[in-house]
Design a protein around this motif. Structure first.
Motif, PDB file in Angstrom:
ATOM      1  N   ALA A   5      17.644   3.154  -2.884  1.00 24.11           N
ATOM      2  CA  ALA A   5      16.641   2.416  -3.761  1.00 24.11           C
ATOM      3  C   ALA A   5      16.313   3.126  -4.884  1.00 24.11           C
ATOM      4  O   ALA A   5      15.999   4.305  -4.940  1.00 24.11           O
ATOM      5  N   HIS A   6      16.378   2.417  -6.044  1.00 23.41           N
ATOM      6  CA  HIS A   6      15.925   2.665  -7.626  1.00 23.41           C
ATOM      7  C   HIS A   6      14.743   1.912  -7.618  1.00 23.41           C
ATOM      8  O   HIS A   6      14.755   0.765  -8.197  1.00 23.41           O
ATOM      9  N   LEU A   7      13.463   2.390  -7.435  1.00 21.65           N
ATOM     10  CA  LEU A   7      12.260   1.687  -7.588  1.00 21.65           C
ATOM     11  C   LEU A   7      11.485   1.929  -8.800  1.00 21.65           C
ATOM     12  O   LEU A   7      11.224   3.201  -9.205  1.00 21.65           O
ATOM     13  N   ARG A   8      10.851   1.207  -9.457  1.00 24.44           N
ATOM     14  CA  ARG A   8      10.230   1.181 -10.611  1.00 24.44           C
ATOM     15  C   ARG A   8       8.749   1.407 -10.142  1.00 24.44           C
ATOM     16  O   ARG A   8       8.234   1.246  -9.255  1.00 24.44           O
ATOM     17  N   PRO A   9       7.967   2.183 -11.320  1.00 25.63           N
ATOM     18  CA  PRO A   9       6.540   2.427 -11.334  1.00 25.63           C
ATOM     19  C   PRO A   9       5.794   1.198 -11.057  1.00 25.63           C
ATOM     20  O   PRO A   9       6.120  -0.030 -11.558  1.00 25.63           O
ATOM     21  N   ALA A  10       4.808   1.391 -10.172  1.00 25.55           N
ATOM     22  CA  ALA A  10       3.935   0.346  -9.855  1.00 25.55           C
ATOM     23  C   ALA A  10       2.681   0.454  -9.540  1.00 25.55           C
ATOM     24  O   ALA A  10       2.387   1.751  -9.133  1.00 25.55           O
ATOM     25  N   ALA A  11       1.536  -0.357  -9.819  1.00 22.29           N
ATOM     26  CA  ALA A  11       0.385   0.114  -9.272  1.00 22.29           C
ATOM     27  C   ALA A  11      -0.046  -0.050  -7.844  1.00 22.29           C
ATOM     28  O   ALA A  11       0.657  -0.603  -7.152  1.00 22.29           O
ATOM     29  N   PRO A  12      -0.969   0.719  -7.294  1.00 24.10           N
ATOM     30  CA  PRO A  12      -1.112   0.976  -5.952  1.00 24.10           C
ATOM     31  C   PRO A  12      -1.698  -0.501  -5.551  1.00 24.10           C
ATOM     32  O   PRO A  12      -2.334  -1.380  -6.240  1.00 24.10           O
ATOM     33  N   HIS A  13      -1.202  -0.969  -4.378  1.00 25.14           N
ATOM     34  CA  HIS A  13      -1.476  -2.003  -3.822  1.00 25.14           C
ATOM     35  C   HIS A  13      -1.524  -1.937  -2.234  1.00 25.14           C
ATOM     36  O   HIS A  13      -0.703  -1.280  -1.685  1.00 25.14           O
ATOM     37  N   PRO A  14      -2.348  -2.689  -1.348  1.00 21.09           N
ATOM     38  CA  PRO A  14      -2.667  -2.465   0.015  1.00 21.09           C
ATOM     39  C   PRO A  14      -1.192  -2.570   0.647  1.00 21.09           C
ATOM     40  O   PRO A  14      -1.090  -2.446   1.640  1.00 21.09           O
ATOM     41  N   ASP A  15      -0.498  -3.812   0.200  1.00 21.95           N
ATOM     42  CA  ASP A  15       0.824  -4.252   0.662  1.00 21.95           C
ATOM     43  C   ASP A  15       1.651  -3.092   0.697  1.00 21.95           C
ATOM     44  O   ASP A  15       2.420  -2.949   1.604  1.00 21.95           O
ATOM     45  N   ILE A  16       1.849  -2.378  -0.229  1.00 24.48           N
ATOM     46  CA  ILE A  16       2.771  -1.152  -0.520  1.00 24.48           C
ATOM     47  C   ILE A  16       2.361  -0.305   0.701  1.00 24.48           C
ATOM     48  O   ILE A  16       3.322   0.099   1.251  1.00 24.48           O
ATOM     49  N   ALA A  17       1.210  -0.013   0.800  1.00 24.48           N
ATOM     50  CA  ALA A  17       0.764   1.020   1.915  1.00 24.48           C
ATOM     51  C   ALA A  17       1.226   0.435   3.167  1.00 24.48           C
ATOM     52  O   ALA A  17       1.720   1.220   4.047  1.00 24.48           O
ATOM     53  N   ARG A  18       0.941  -0.882   3.667  1.00 22.92           N
ATOM     54  CA  ARG A  18       1.465  -1.300   4.709  1.00 22.92           C
ATOM     55  C   ARG A  18       2.942  -1.199   4.861  1.00 22.92           C
ATOM     56  O   ARG A  18       3.420  -1.115   5.772  1.00 22.92           O
ATOM     57  N   TYR A  19       3.806  -1.537   3.649  1.00 23.49           N
ATOM     58  CA  TYR A  19       5.138  -1.395   3.959  1.00 23.49           C
ATOM     59  C   TYR A  19       5.569  -0.085   4.264  1.00 23.49           C
ATOM     60  O   TYR A  19       6.633   0.157   5.136  1.00 23.49           O
ATOM     61  N   ILE A  20       4.936   0.871   3.621  1.00 25.03           N
ATOM     62  CA  ILE A  20       5.333   2.421   3.746  1.00 25.03           C
ATOM     63  C   ILE A  20       4.986   2.708   5.270  1.00 25.03           C
ATOM     64  O   ILE A  20       5.821   3.455   5.947  1.00 25.03           O
ATOM     65  N   GLU A  21       3.995   2.189   5.780  1.00 22.78           N
ATOM     66  CA  GLU A  21       3.478   2.531   6.946  1.00 22.78           C
ATOM     67  C   GLU A  21       4.357   1.904   8.089  1.00 22.78           C
ATOM     68  O   GLU A  21       4.377   2.247   9.264  1.00 22.78           O
ATOM     69  N   GLY A  22       4.946   0.696   7.962  1.00 25.24           N
ATOM     70  CA  GLY A  22       5.745  -0.028   8.726  1.00 25.24           C
ATOM     71  C   GLY A  22       7.343   0.402   8.817  1.00 25.24           C
ATOM     72  O   GLY A  22       8.004  -0.181   9.814  1.00 25.24           O
ATOM     73  N   ILE A  23       7.627   0.846   7.743  1.00 20.27           N
ATOM     74  CA  ILE A  23       9.244   0.847   7.419  1.00 20.27           C
ATOM     75  C   ILE A  23      10.078   1.740   8.514  1.00 20.27           C
ATOM     76  O   ILE A  23      10.965   1.344   9.040  1.00 20.27           O
ATOM     77  N   GLN A  24       9.281   2.869   9.140  1.00 20.03           N
ATOM     78  CA  GLN A  24      10.004   3.868  10.001  1.00 20.03           C
ATOM     79  C   GLN A  24      10.395   2.973  11.175  1.00 20.03           C
ATOM     80  O   GLN A  24      11.317   3.323  11.741  1.00 20.03           O
ATOM     81  N   VAL A  25       9.405   2.348  11.892  1.00 23.57           N
ATOM     82  CA  VAL A  25       9.601   1.455  12.991  1.00 23.57           C
ATOM     83  C   VAL A  25      10.959   0.633  12.761  1.00 23.57           C
ATOM     84  O   VAL A  25      11.623   0.333  13.760  1.00 23.57           O
ATOM     85  N   THR A  26      10.990   0.045  11.841  1.00 26.11           N
ATOM     86  CA  THR A  26      12.103  -0.784  11.554  1.00 26.11           C
ATOM     87  C   THR A  26      13.457  -0.030  11.449  1.00 26.11           C
ATOM     88  O   THR A  26      14.602  -0.604  11.667  1.00 26.11           O
ATOM     89  N   MET A  27      13.398   1.156  11.086  1.00 22.16           N
ATOM     90  CA  MET A  27      14.895   1.737  10.874  1.00 22.16           C
ATOM     91  C   MET A  27      15.228   2.498  12.330  1.00 22.16           C
ATOM     92  O   MET A  27      16.288   2.676  12.509  1.00 22.16           O
ATOM     93  N   ASP A  28      14.133   2.902  12.870  1.00 23.41           N
ATOM     94  CA  ASP A  28      14.582   3.698  14.241  1.00 23.41           C
ATOM     95  C   ASP A  28      15.642   3.163  15.044  1.00 23.41           C
ATOM     96  O   ASP A  28      16.337   3.670  15.480  1.00 23.41           O
ATOM     97  N   PRO A  29      15.454   1.622  15.354  1.00 24.18           N
ATOM     98  CA  PRO A  29      16.724   1.187  16.200  1.00 24.18           C
ATOM     99  C   PRO A  29      18.051   1.288  15.636  1.00 24.18           C
ATOM    100  O   PRO A  29      19.011   1.161  16.476  1.00 24.18           O
TER     101      PRO A  29
END
Length: 113
Positions: free
Chosen positions: A7-31
């Motif tokens: 992924a090539h991701l552009r700069p973005a302002a902090p947002h609670p949704d982004i934090a939730r995404y980061i907190e949840g992504i590993q669980v989706t990758m593990d299986p």
């Protein structure tokens, strides 16, 4: 043969949704055997332009990478990122151990003959 989600991701302002995404992504990758190889890294640009940062996730093979991306769990999580961070994501197969780039030319030449 390993595969990668890049992924090539552009700069973005902090947002609670982004934090939730980061907190949840590993669980989706593990299986699917996914693991971060590069995460939120600033790049050292040597050619061209590259605003933003890069993420590289390794999977055991391209089928696992596709299955992760298409999984209901990841698709549910994905809008938390895409609503707030512009970017591009590709899935790409890796090369086999012992791969030599010069062999590509020989194979293409033989196929054209």
């Amino acid at each position: 043969m390993t595969a990668f989600a890049i992924a090539h991701l552009r700069p973005a302002a902090p947002h609670p949704d982004i934090a939730r995404y980061i907190e949840g992504i590993q669980v989706t990758m593990d299986p699917f055997g996914g693991r971060f190889r590069v995460h939120n890294a600033q790049v050292e640009v040597r050619e061209g332009e590259w605003p933003g940062f890069v993420v590289v996730i390794e999977f055991p093979d391209i089928e696992a990478a596709r299955a992760w991306y298409d999984s209901p769990e990841y698709q549910e999580l994905l809008p938390l990122r895409t609503r707030h961070i512009a970017g591009d994501l590709v899935l790409v197969p890796g090369v086999a151990d012992g791969y030599v780039a010069s062999g590509t030319t020989a194979r293409r030449t033989a196929a054209a003959a």
